[in-house]
Motif scaffolding. Structure first.
Motif, PDB file in Angstrom:
ATOM      1  N   GLU A   1      47.148  45.293  46.868  1.00 20.52           N
ATOM      2  CA  GLU A   1      47.412  45.784  45.506  1.00 20.52           C
ATOM      3  C   GLU A   1      46.227  46.572  44.933  1.00 20.52           C
TER       4      GLU A   1
ATOM      5  N   ILE B   1      43.437  45.522  44.065  1.00 24.07           N
ATOM      6  CA  ILE B   1      42.686  44.792  43.033  1.00 24.07           C
ATOM      7  C   ILE B   1      41.327  44.401  43.611  1.00 24.07           C
TER       8      ILE B   1
ATOM      9  N   GLY C   1      40.046  36.517  38.211  1.00 19.44           N
ATOM     10  CA  GLY C   1      40.864  37.072  37.125  1.00 19.44           C
ATOM     11  C   GLY C   1      40.017  37.445  35.921  1.00 19.44           C
ATOM     12  N   LYS C   2      39.021  36.601  35.660  1.00 20.58           N
ATOM     13  CA  LYS C   2      38.129  36.878  34.527  1.00 20.58           C
ATOM     14  C   LYS C   2      37.296  38.132  34.787  1.00 20.58           C
TER      15      LYS C   2
ATOM     16  N   LYS D   1      37.990  40.573  36.801  1.00 21.24           N
ATOM     17  CA  LYS D   1      38.832  41.767  36.921  1.00 21.24           C
ATOM     18  C   LYS D   1      39.623  42.025  35.628  1.00 21.24           C
ATOM     19  N   GLY D   2      39.581  41.067  34.702  1.00 25.94           N
ATOM     20  CA  GLY D   2      40.339  41.215  33.461  1.00 25.94           C
ATOM     21  C   GLY D   2      41.841  41.245  33.674  1.00 25.94           C
ATOM     22  N   LYS D   3      42.318  40.515  34.686  1.00 25.95           N
ATOM     23  CA  LYS D   3      43.749  40.486  35.015  1.00 25.95           C
ATOM     24  C   LYS D   3      44.210  39.055  35.255  1.00 25.95           C
ATOM     25  N   ASP D   4      45.483  38.797  35.027  1.00 28.15           N
ATOM     26  CA  ASP D   4      46.030  37.494  35.395  1.00 28.15           C
ATOM     27  C   ASP D   4      46.336  37.498  36.888  1.00 28.15           C
ATOM     28  N   LEU D   5      45.484  36.864  37.633  1.00 28.93           N
ATOM     29  CA  LEU D   5      45.685  36.868  39.092  1.00 28.93           C
ATOM     30  C   LEU D   5      46.399  35.613  39.567  1.00 28.93           C
TER      31      LEU D   5
END
Lengths: 178, 630
Positions: B376, B378, B426-427, B429-433
C-alpha cells in the motif's frame, strides 16, 4: 507356516529403528507390565532422542555370545532357554554394573529404585513393547523366531545409534547436532 | 493428598538464586485441576492486586511451567506455560508437547514456579530433588537447535559424572528459548524438541526477561500414582484405538491444511488475510509428502496419532532447512500469508523461525502486516531498511525475521507484535493502521478465518475468547455448550492433546479424571466450578491489563476489521462477517458469562464463585470506564 503368536521357540525382537516415531509406548507398556506403573526410567526398553527425529528404542539384542552373562561376577545372569532372553536373578544381583561395562551397546541400566540391573526379559515370549508398536502400525519392533543371525550387531551404544540415524535422516547436516 | 499428583511444586527465585518446594492447597487442585486453570489461580492469588502495574517483561512477572494430572497418562504428553502475557497483558495458558511434563512429574513435581530475574544468563538443571541454577554463558545467543545440542551434551555429561555406574543416561527433557526470547521479543516462544512451541502468549520473551535460557529436567521416579490404573490402561487403549481409525490424520497431521483450508474452506490467511482462498496445487499435502517429508511419523509421549512429520529440504537454494511438517499454522502463516506457495520455501522459513525461537503465527502475521503496508506504499523500502518486502519474496521475509529476533532496525518495531506495531507505526504515519492488523486484543489470529463460515472458528470465537486470537481457545454460545471456551480450559488444565480428543466426549474425560484422581467431575461441577472460575479470572486479568495497554471491551471485543470486508475471491466470494449479528451475540455472551454491559464480570458473578479477591481487583474497572488505547 506358524503365525507369530504360535512361536514357542526362542524369539528375537527384530528392530527397524529409523521408523521409530518416538511415541515411547514401548516404555509405557514395558513399565506397566513389569512395575505396574508408568515409569520410563524403569523400563527395560528406553527411547533415546539425543537428536530430535533420531528417536529409537534401546533394548537388549540378546547377543549370540552373551558377554553380560559371562561377565557377571555373581552369576546373577543366565540365559532363559525357552525365550533366549537374559534372565536376572535379583537375589544375586548387587547392581555392580559389570554387565553394563561389557555390553557393547551399553544397554542394561540400574533400576532407579531397586538398584538391580534391568535387562529385557522378552516378557517370557510375549513382548509387550512389540504389541503396542505393532498395534499402532509403526512396525519398529517385531517378534521373530530366533535363528542364527548376527544379533550382536544391534548392541550399539546410544551415541553410535544416534549418529547412524541422524545421518540417515539429515545427511551431513547431522554433524551439527552430534 | 489427591491421587495422580506429585504433591509439590518447585519454586525458584532467580533473583535470589534460591529454590524451595511448595505445596498448594488440595482445594486449588480440586477446583482448577492443573495447567491453565491452576496458572489462573496462582497468578490471581499472587499478582491480581497489582496486575495492571506489572510489566510482563519485568522481574515481577511470574513464569509458570505446569503439568496436569493427565500429563503422561493421557496419550500425547503435554504441559502448560503461563504468566502475565506480554501480548495480551492478560494470562494465556500456552500448552506445548513433548516429554518435559512427564520428566517433571517423574522428578516429583507438578510444576515449576519461577520468580525474579537472574543477574546473568542461567539455566536450570534438575535431577529429581537435586536442583541447580547454572551459568548459561556458553549457550546464551545460540539458536534453538544449537541450544538443544549443547544442553544435551552438557546435561548428559553432568548426569554421568554425578550419578555414575547406573548405565547410559537418557537425555533430559528441555525447554529453552532462542535469540528472540533473549531479546524480549513479544512474539517469542518457549521451545522444545527443536520445533515444538508454547507459542501463544509470548512466554519466550518472559523467559528471556528473567535471563533464563533453559530448563533441563530428568525425573527417575514413576508417574504419580493414579487412583485406578486398570481403568486408565483400558481408557488409554480406547483413545488409541479411536485415533488409529483416523488414517489420513495420522498420515498428514495438520499438513493437509495448507492447501485445503485455502481451496476447500476459504479460511486461510492469504497475503495478510486480503484473501482466504487460494487454489495453488503446488502447496498440496502430496507435495510436502513427496518432496520434503523425510520422516512420516514423529510424536510425543504416548501419542497414537503422530501428527508430526519431519521435513528436510534436500536440494536447491534452501537446502538443509529442517522443521516438522510444518504444521498447518506455520504452513499458512509462513506460506500463503506471505504469498509463498512452495513446500521448500515454507520449510525454510519455518526452520528459520524455529531456530530464532519465534512464533510462526505471530511473526508470520506481523510480517504479512508489514508486507501489506509495503504493497500500500505506507512503508517504503527505506522504512524497511532496504528490504523489498514483496509478496512471495522468501529471502526478504527471512531477513526480516532475523531482524525481528535481534530487534534490529524495523525489526525492533515488528518485534512488538502486530497490534503494538500497528498502533506505534500508526502514530508516526498519522494513519489508522489497525485495519491491517489481523489480531484480537494483542494476539494475532490463528489461521482459521470466519468469513466463509466453513471452518471450526466461530464469529464471536476470537472476540470473546479470554485468550484472544488463540485458535485453540475459540469460544461460542451457549457459554456452557461444547463449543464454549470452558471445554478448552478443561483440555488445557487436565492437559490433553486436542488432537487425541477428537473421538472422545466430555463424559470420557470426566471418567479419565476420576480414574487418575479418584475425584468426581461432571458437566455441572466443571461449568459452574473450576471451568467457570478460570474463565472469570482470565477475563478479569485481561481487562485489568496494563501497564502499556488496557483493553476496552466496547471496541476491543471484536473481530479484526478485515473480517468485515467481503471475501474478494473463491467459492465464498462476497461473504463476510455480520457486524450486527455479532454485536448481538457478544451481548448475549456477556449475559451468559455474567458480565455487565461493558463486558466486566459482575460482582454477583464473581462472589457466587467465591472469587472475592478478583471482585475487589476489578472494582476499579467498574467505576472508571476503561481507557481506550486508540
Amino acid at each position: 507356516m506358524k503365525t507369530l503368536l504360535e512361536i514357542r521357540e526362542p524369539i528375537w525382537i527384530a528392530r527397524d529403528l529409523s521408523k521409530c516415531s518416538g511415541c515411547r509406548k514401548c516404555e509405557i507398556a514395558c513399565s506397566l507390565s513389569h512395575e505396574n506403573k508408568v515409569w520410563p526410567e524403569a523400563s527395560r526398553v528406553r527411547v533415546f532422542m539425543i537428536v530430535p527425529g533420531a528417536d529409537f528404542p534401546h533394548l537388549c539384542a540378546q547377543c549370540e555370545d552373551y558377554p553380560c552373562v559371562k561377565a557377571c561376577p555373581l552369576k546373577a545372569l543366565s540365559i532363559n532357554k525357552k525365550t533366549s532372553a537374559v534372565a536376572v536373578d535379583n537375589l544375586k544381583c548387587t547392581g555392580c554394573g559389570k554387565c553394563i561395562e561389557i555390553c557393547p551397546g551399553k544397554v542394561p541400566h540400574i533400576h532407579p529404585s531397586t538398584k538391580k540391573i534391568l535387562i529385557c526379559d522378552l516378557c517370557d515370549g510375549d513382548p509387550q513393547c512389540v504389541k503396542v508398536c505393532q498395534e499402532g502400525g509403526w512396525g519398529v519392533l517385531k517378534k521373530v523366531a530366533r535363528r542364527d543371525h548376527a544379533y550382536s550387531l544391534y548392541a550399539r551404544t546410544p551415541e553410535e545409534q544416534t549418529r547412524n540415524l541422524a545421518t540417515k535422516l539429515y545427511g551431513e547436516k547431522a554433524e551439527e547436532f552430534l | 493428598m489427591i491421587k495422580g499428583y506429585a504433591g509439590k511444586f518447585l519454586e525458584v527465585d532467580l533473583g535470589r538464586d534460591s529454590f524451595k518446594n511448595v505445596v498448594l492447597d488440595d482445594d486449588w487442585l480440586r477446583d482448577y485441576i492443573g495447567g491453565r486453570g491452576l496458572a489462573a489461580k496462582i497468578l490471581c492469588d499472587r499478582l491480581i492486586d497489582k496486575w495492571d502495574e506489572i510489566d510482563p517483561l519485568g522481574a515481577e512477572n511470574i513464569l509458570l511451567f505446569l503439568s496436569g494430572p493427565f500429563t503422561g497418562y493421557f496419550p500425547g504428553g503435554r504441559m502448560c506455560i503461563s504468566g502475565k502475557s506480554p501480548q495480551s497483558n492478560g494470562m494465556v495458558g500456552s500448552t506445548v508437547g513433548g516429554e518435559f511434563g512427564v520428566e517433571l512429574r517423574c522428578a516429583g513435581y507438578d510444576g515449576i514456579i519461577l520468580t525474579g530475574r537472574a543477574k546473568k544468563p542461567v539455566y536450570l538443571f534438575i535431577k529429581d530433588a537435586d536442583v541447580e541454577i547454572r551459568d548459561a554463558g556458553a549457550i546464551w545467543g545460540k539458536d534453538v537447535k544449537q541450544t538443544n545440542t549443547l544442553l544435551n551434551k552438557e546435561c548428559r555429561k553432568l548426569l554421568t559424572e554425578r550419578y555414575p555406574n547406573v548405565g547410559a543416561w537418557k537425555e533430559p527433557a528441555q525447554l529453552y528459548i532462542g535469540p528472540a526470547g533473549e531479546n524480549k521479543v513479544r512474539t517469542a516462544i518457549v521451545s522444545a524438541k527443536w520445533t515444538h512451541a508454547a507459542g501463544y502468549g509470548g512466554y519466550g520473551g518472559v523467559m528471556g526477561s528473567k535471563n533464563l535460557k533453559a530448563v533441563a529436567i530428568k525425573g527417575t521416579g514413576p508417574l504419580p500414582e493414579a487412583a485406578d490404573l486398570e481403568k486408565i490402561k483400558q481408557m488409554i487403549s480406547e483413545v488409541c484405538e479411536k485415533s488409529y481409525e483416523n488414517v489420513l490424520w495420522r498420515r498428514w497431521g495438520t499438513g493437509g491444511g495448507g492447501y485445503a483450508f485455502g481451496a476447500k474452506t476459504s479460511s486461510e490467511p492469504v497475503r495478510n488475510w486480503q484473501e482466504e482462498w487460494h487454489n495453488e496445487k503446488s502447496y498440496g499435502v502430496d507435495q510436502f509428502e513427496n518432496k520434503v517429508w523425510i520422516k512420516q511419523a514423529w510424536s510425543d509421549f504416548g501419542c497414537p496419532t503422530n501428527c508430526l512429520k519431519i521435513a528436510l529440504v534436500k536440494s536447491g537454494k534452501f537446502k538443509g532447512a529442517i522443521t516438522d511438517n510444518p504444521d498447518y499454522e506455520l504452513e499458512a502463516f509462513l506460506g500463503p500469508n506471505l504469498g509463498i506457495f512452495t513446500p521448500e520455501e515454507n520449510v525454510f522459513l519455518a526452520s528459520l523461525v524455529d531456530d530464532l525461537g519465534l512464533c510462526g503465527i505471530q511473526t508470520g502475521s506481523v510480517m504479512g502486516f508489514a508486507a501489506e503496508l509495503y504493497q500500500e506504499e505506507i512503508l517504503s523500502k527505506k522504512d524497511l531498511d532496504g528490504i523489498e518486502l514483496k509478496w512471495g519474496n522468501t529471502e526478504a521475509f527471512a531477513k526480516l525475521a532475523k531482524m525481528i529476533a535481534k530487534r534490529e532496525g524495523i525489526g525492533d518495531l515488528l518485534a512488538e507484535g502486530t497490534y503494538r506495531a500497528a498502533t506505534i507505526l500508526g502514530k508516526t504515519k498519522g494513519k489508522d493502521l489497525l485495519k491491517y492488523a489481523v489480531q484480537s486484543k494483542g494476539i494475532a489470529i490463528g489461521a482459521h478465518g470466519i468469513r466463509s463460515g466453513r471452518d471450526f472458528s466461530t464469529d464471536i470465537g476470537y472476540a470473546c475468547s479470554v485468550q484472544c486470537g488463540d485458535h485453540t481457545s475459540i469460544t461460542d454460545l451457549p457459554i456452557t455448550g461444547y463449543g464454549s471456551e470452558i471445554w478448552k480450559i478443561l483440555n488445557d488444565s487436565a492437559i490433553m492433546c486436542n488432537f487425541n480428543t477428537f473421538n472422545i466426549d466430555e463424559e470420557f474425560k470426566f471418567q479419565f479424571y476420576q480414574a487418575i484422581t479418584g475425584l468426581h467431575l461432571n458437566r455441572k461441577t466443571w461449568t459452574l466450578g473450576g471451568g467457570m472460575k478460570t474463565l472469570q479470572i482470565q477475563r478479569s486479568l485481561l481487562l485489568l491489563g496494563g501497564p502499556d495497554i488496557k483493553w476496552n471491551p466496547k471496541t476491543d471485543d471484536d473481530n479484526p476489521s478485515r473480517f468485515y470486508e467481503p471475501l474478494p475471491s473463491g467459492p465464498y466470494k462476497g461473504q463476510t462477517a455480520d457486524r450486527i449479528e455479532i454485536r448481538e451475540k457478544i451481548k448475549k455472551y456477556y449475559e451468559e458469562a455474567g458480565w455487565d454491559q461493558n463486558g466486566i464480570p459482575r460482582t454477583e458473578t464473581l462472589r457466587s464463585l467465591n472469587l472475592e479477591k478478583v471482585d475487589s481487583a476489578v472494582a476499579k474497572l467498574r467505576i472508571r470506564p476503561i481507557a481506550s488505547n486508540r
